[in-house]
Each structure stands twice: as structure tokens, then as C-alpha cells.
Motif scaffolding. Structure first.
Motif, PDB file in Angstrom:
ATOM      1  N   ILE A 137       0.805  -1.212   0.000  1.00  0.00           N
ATOM      2  CA  ILE A 137       0.000   0.000   0.000  1.00  0.00           C
ATOM      3  C   ILE A 137       0.845   1.273   0.000  1.00  0.00           C
ATOM      4  O   ILE A 137       0.513   2.253  -0.663  1.00  0.00           O
ATOM      5  CB  ILE A 137      -0.992   0.003   1.194  1.00  0.00           C
ATOM      6  N   GLY A 138       1.975   1.257   0.696  1.00  0.00           N
ATOM      7  CA  GLY A 138       2.854   2.415   0.696  1.00  0.00           C
ATOM      8  C   GLY A 138       3.561   2.618  -0.626  1.00  0.00           C
ATOM      9  O   GLY A 138       3.920   3.750  -0.989  1.00  0.00           O
ATOM     10  N   SER A 139       3.772   1.528  -1.367  1.00  0.00           N
ATOM     11  CA  SER A 139       4.484   1.605  -2.639  1.00  0.00           C
ATOM     12  C   SER A 139       3.728   2.422  -3.667  1.00  0.00           C
ATOM     13  O   SER A 139       4.328   3.038  -4.548  1.00  0.00           O
ATOM     14  CB  SER A 139       4.720   0.196  -3.213  1.00  0.00           C
ATOM     15  N   PHE A 140       2.392   2.391  -3.583  1.00  0.00           N
ATOM     16  CA  PHE A 140       1.602   3.094  -4.597  1.00  0.00           C
ATOM     17  C   PHE A 140       0.820   4.261  -3.996  1.00  0.00           C
ATOM     18  O   PHE A 140      -0.240   4.647  -4.480  1.00  0.00           O
ATOM     19  CB  PHE A 140       0.695   2.147  -5.389  1.00  0.00           C
ATOM     20  N   GLY A 141       1.390   4.843  -2.923  1.00  0.00           N
ATOM     21  CA  GLY A 141       0.847   6.086  -2.391  1.00  0.00           C
ATOM     22  C   GLY A 141      -0.588   6.007  -1.920  1.00  0.00           C
ATOM     23  O   GLY A 141      -1.335   6.978  -2.036  1.00  0.00           O
ATOM     24  N   TYR A 142      -0.981   4.840  -1.397  1.00  0.00           N
ATOM     25  CA  TYR A 142      -2.316   4.631  -0.846  1.00  0.00           C
ATOM     26  C   TYR A 142      -3.428   4.764  -1.886  1.00  0.00           C
ATOM     27  O   TYR A 142      -4.585   4.993  -1.546  1.00  0.00           O
ATOM     28  CB  TYR A 142      -2.568   5.544   0.359  1.00  0.00           C
ATOM     29  N   ALA A 143      -3.057   4.608  -3.169  1.00  0.00           N
ATOM     30  CA  ALA A 143      -4.076   4.492  -4.227  1.00  0.00           C
ATOM     31  C   ALA A 143      -4.475   3.019  -4.285  1.00  0.00           C
ATOM     32  O   ALA A 143      -4.052   2.264  -5.150  1.00  0.00           O
ATOM     33  CB  ALA A 143      -3.514   4.960  -5.563  1.00  0.00           C
ATOM     34  N   ALA A 144      -5.292   2.608  -3.324  1.00  0.00           N
ATOM     35  CA  ALA A 144      -5.566   1.190  -3.085  1.00  0.00           C
ATOM     36  C   ALA A 144      -6.342   0.543  -4.223  1.00  0.00           C
ATOM     37  O   ALA A 144      -7.135   1.206  -4.899  1.00  0.00           O
ATOM     38  CB  ALA A 144      -6.353   1.036  -1.785  1.00  0.00           C
ATOM     39  N   PRO A 146      -9.332  -1.057  -5.776  1.00  0.00           N
ATOM     40  CA  PRO A 146      -9.248  -1.132  -7.238  1.00  0.00           C
ATOM     41  C   PRO A 146      -8.953   0.187  -7.953  1.00  0.00           C
ATOM     42  O   PRO A 146      -9.261   0.318  -9.137  1.00  0.00           O
ATOM     43  CB  PRO A 146     -10.642  -1.630  -7.607  1.00  0.00           C
ATOM     44  N   ASP A 147      -8.351   1.149  -7.290  1.00  0.00           N
ATOM     45  CA  ASP A 147      -8.024   2.418  -7.932  1.00  0.00           C
ATOM     46  C   ASP A 147      -7.073   2.163  -9.105  1.00  0.00           C
ATOM     47  O   ASP A 147      -5.974   1.629  -8.911  1.00  0.00           O
ATOM     48  CB  ASP A 147      -7.347   3.342  -6.910  1.00  0.00           C
ATOM     49  N   PRO A 148      -7.436   2.529 -10.321  1.00  0.00           N
ATOM     50  CA  PRO A 148      -6.559   2.304 -11.476  1.00  0.00           C
ATOM     51  C   PRO A 148      -5.190   2.961 -11.323  1.00  0.00           C
ATOM     52  O   PRO A 148      -4.208   2.493 -11.909  1.00  0.00           O
ATOM     53  CB  PRO A 148      -7.339   2.919 -12.643  1.00  0.00           C
ATOM     54  N   LEU A 149      -5.121   4.048 -10.526  1.00  0.00           N
ATOM     55  CA  LEU A 149      -3.844   4.729 -10.339  1.00  0.00           C
ATOM     56  C   LEU A 149      -2.818   3.813  -9.677  1.00  0.00           C
ATOM     57  O   LEU A 149      -1.634   3.835 -10.039  1.00  0.00           O
ATOM     58  CB  LEU A 149      -4.041   5.995  -9.494  1.00  0.00           C
ATOM     59  N   GLY A 150      -3.264   2.999  -8.717  1.00  0.00           N
ATOM     60  CA  GLY A 150      -2.353   2.060  -8.076  1.00  0.00           C
ATOM     61  C   GLY A 150      -1.788   1.061  -9.062  1.00  0.00           C
ATOM     62  O   GLY A 150      -0.593   0.728  -9.039  1.00  0.00           O
ATOM     63  N   PHE A 151      -2.645   0.576  -9.961  1.00  0.00           N
ATOM     64  CA  PHE A 151      -2.197  -0.362 -10.993  1.00  0.00           C
ATOM     65  C   PHE A 151      -1.179   0.299 -11.921  1.00  0.00           C
ATOM     66  O   PHE A 151      -0.163  -0.301 -12.268  1.00  0.00           O
ATOM     67  CB  PHE A 151      -3.396  -0.863 -11.801  1.00  0.00           C
ATOM     68  N   GLN A 152      -1.460   1.543 -12.306  1.00  0.00           N
ATOM     69  CA  GLN A 152      -0.556   2.229 -13.222  1.00  0.00           C
ATOM     70  C   GLN A 152       0.798   2.492 -12.567  1.00  0.00           C
ATOM     71  O   GLN A 152       1.857   2.360 -13.214  1.00  0.00           O
ATOM     72  CB  GLN A 152      -1.173   3.542 -13.694  1.00  0.00           C
ATOM     73  N   ARG A 153       0.788   2.842 -11.294  1.00  0.00           N
ATOM     74  CA  ARG A 153       2.052   3.062 -10.590  1.00  0.00           C
ATOM     75  C   ARG A 153       2.865   1.779 -10.486  1.00  0.00           C
ATOM     76  O   ARG A 153       4.100   1.798 -10.574  1.00  0.00           O
ATOM     77  CB  ARG A 153       1.773   3.644  -9.201  1.00  0.00           C
ATOM     78  N   MET A 154       2.196   0.665 -10.314  1.00  0.00           N
ATOM     79  CA  MET A 154       2.892  -0.624 -10.272  1.00  0.00           C
ATOM     80  C   MET A 154       3.498  -0.952 -11.628  1.00  0.00           C
ATOM     81  O   MET A 154       4.649  -1.390 -11.728  1.00  0.00           O
ATOM     82  CB  MET A 154       1.914  -1.721  -9.855  1.00  0.00           C
TER      83      MET A 154
END
Length: 220
Positions: A137-144, A146-154
Motif C-alpha cells: 500500500i505504501g508503494s503506490f501512495g495509498y491508491a488502493a 481497485p483504484d486504477p492509479l495504483g495499478f498504473q504506478r505498479m
């Protein structure tokens, strides 16, 4: 029929209730502590606190995100709630270890939990050395999820080609953004076989047999 994953070279796994069975009851302990924390933060009775907990989960994909936005909760304080939970209900699975080991390419964890929780669980299960990285969760700035932003950051962090990624999850709604990106989606767990979601490519009640029977990319 054997699931065809011969186009996959990147293996992405959720952690809780995916790399161990939901029947272990471990996440019930997590949920219980979470409810007690919501009670403490809000002053609500248990029933109302539990309802708010689920409301934030539905709205933000993560109860913590709602607590951060509406109550100023420190995520470090929240995650510390779970760092001393007993892991004894989680059993090591030699067959799963072997099934994961045979997967060609890179393997990653993608979890809404924090790094310490992920490391504790993976270590207890004897799986820590099988993964190239834990995207927590910390790796993607708490864009948990199913937030697409978390996927894009990964994807940006690890240079994934979504068309060559398989994503294993126990939560159906977390698979939608993965499918939108072109990943192959696999729903895992007791409710998987009843799913009719068009964005789910494969469904399996248990992860290990699925991995054992899957058709994989040939390696030389």
C-alpha cells in the motif's frame, strides 16, 4: 480443460485470502481489530462502527483510506494494529510452494496491506524468497486496489507489459482495472466459481490446483 497461461511471463498475486485459504479465518481477526479501531476513532458502537468500516471499504477500496480522509488517521498507527497478530492459523503448503516455483518469469505481490504485514505472512508461509518484489500500500501512495492509479504506478515501477501479466485475486472488483489494462484475470476462492463478471478470465476455488494444471510458457 487446462487453463492456457502460455502467454504469461509476469505473475501478480494478491496476498490475503489468495495465497492462503479464506477458511483459515485469519482475516476475521484482522477485521475484528479494524472494527475496534473504528470504534476508538469515531466513538461509535460496534454495529455502527462496522457499518462505517464497510462503507469506507466500498467507497474507497480500503477502510484505511476513508479513515485517513475523514478522521485524519495516521496509516502507520492503523497498520500497527495487525503486526502482532498470531499467524498460527496459516499453514505452510508445500504443494503451493512447488506450484509457484514452476512459474516462468517474474512473480510479484500486489497487496493493500503494508510491507511489514506482507513480510510476516510470506515469511510464515515460507514463500518470501519466491517473489521479486512486494508492491504494498505504501508503494503506490495509498491508491488502493481497485483504484486504477495504483495499478498504473505498479506498471510504471516494474515495467510490466499488461498483456503478459496474470493477476490472481480473491476480490472480484479488484480484477476490473486489471482487465481494463489487458491483464489476464483469475478469481480465487470459495465464491469464484459463481462469478459471472465478464472481466474475469478464469475462476478457481483453490489456487494450487489451478497453478499445477495451467499451461505455461515453454522455457529453454
Amino acid at each position: 480443460m487446462r487453463p492456457d497461461l502460455s502467454h504469461i511471463d509476469t505473475w501478480l498475486f494478491d496476498l490475503d485470502n489468495t495465497l492462503y485459504p479464506e477458511e483459515s479465518g485469519f482475516m476475521r481477526e484482522v477485521e475484528g481489530r479494524m472494527t475496534e479501531f473504528v470504534m476508538k476513532v469515531t466513538g461509535l458502537a460496534r454495529e455502527e462502527a462496522y457499518a462505517l468500516q464497510k462503507k469506507y471499504l466500498a467507497e474507497h477500496g480500503l477502510t484505511l483510506k476513508g479513515l485517513m480522509l475523514h478522521h485524519g488517521v495516521d496509516p502507520a498507527e492503523f497498520h500497527a494494529l495487525f503486526h502482532d497478530l498470531s499467524l498460527e492459523v496459516l499453514a505452510k503448503d508445500a504443494e503451493m510452494l512447488a506450484a509457484l516455483s514452476r512459474l516462468p518469469g517474474r512473480r510479484f505481490i500486489f497487496t493493500n496491506a503494508d510491507d511489514k504485514h506482507a513480510e510476516r505472512v510470506l515469511g510464515h508461509l515460507g514463500l518470501r524468497g519466491l517473489f521479486d518484489d512486494v508492491f504494498h500500500i505504501g508503494s503506490f501512495g495509498y491508491a488502493a486496489k481497485p483504484d486504477p492509479l495504483g495499478f498504473q504506478r505498479m506498471i510504471d515501477a516494474h515495467g510490466f507489459d499488461p498483456a503478459a501479466v496474470s493477476f490472481f485475486e480473491d476480490s472480484e472488483h479488484n480484477l476490473k482495472p486489471a482487465a481494463d489494462l489487458g491483464m489476464t484475470t483469475i478469481l480465487v476462492g470459495g465464491k469464484a466459481l459463481a462469478s459471472t463478471a465478464p472481466f474475469v478470465n478464469h475462476r478457481t476455488a483453490k489456487l494450487t490446483p489451478f497453478l499445477i494444471t495451467a499451461r505455461l510458457k515453454e522455457t529453454t
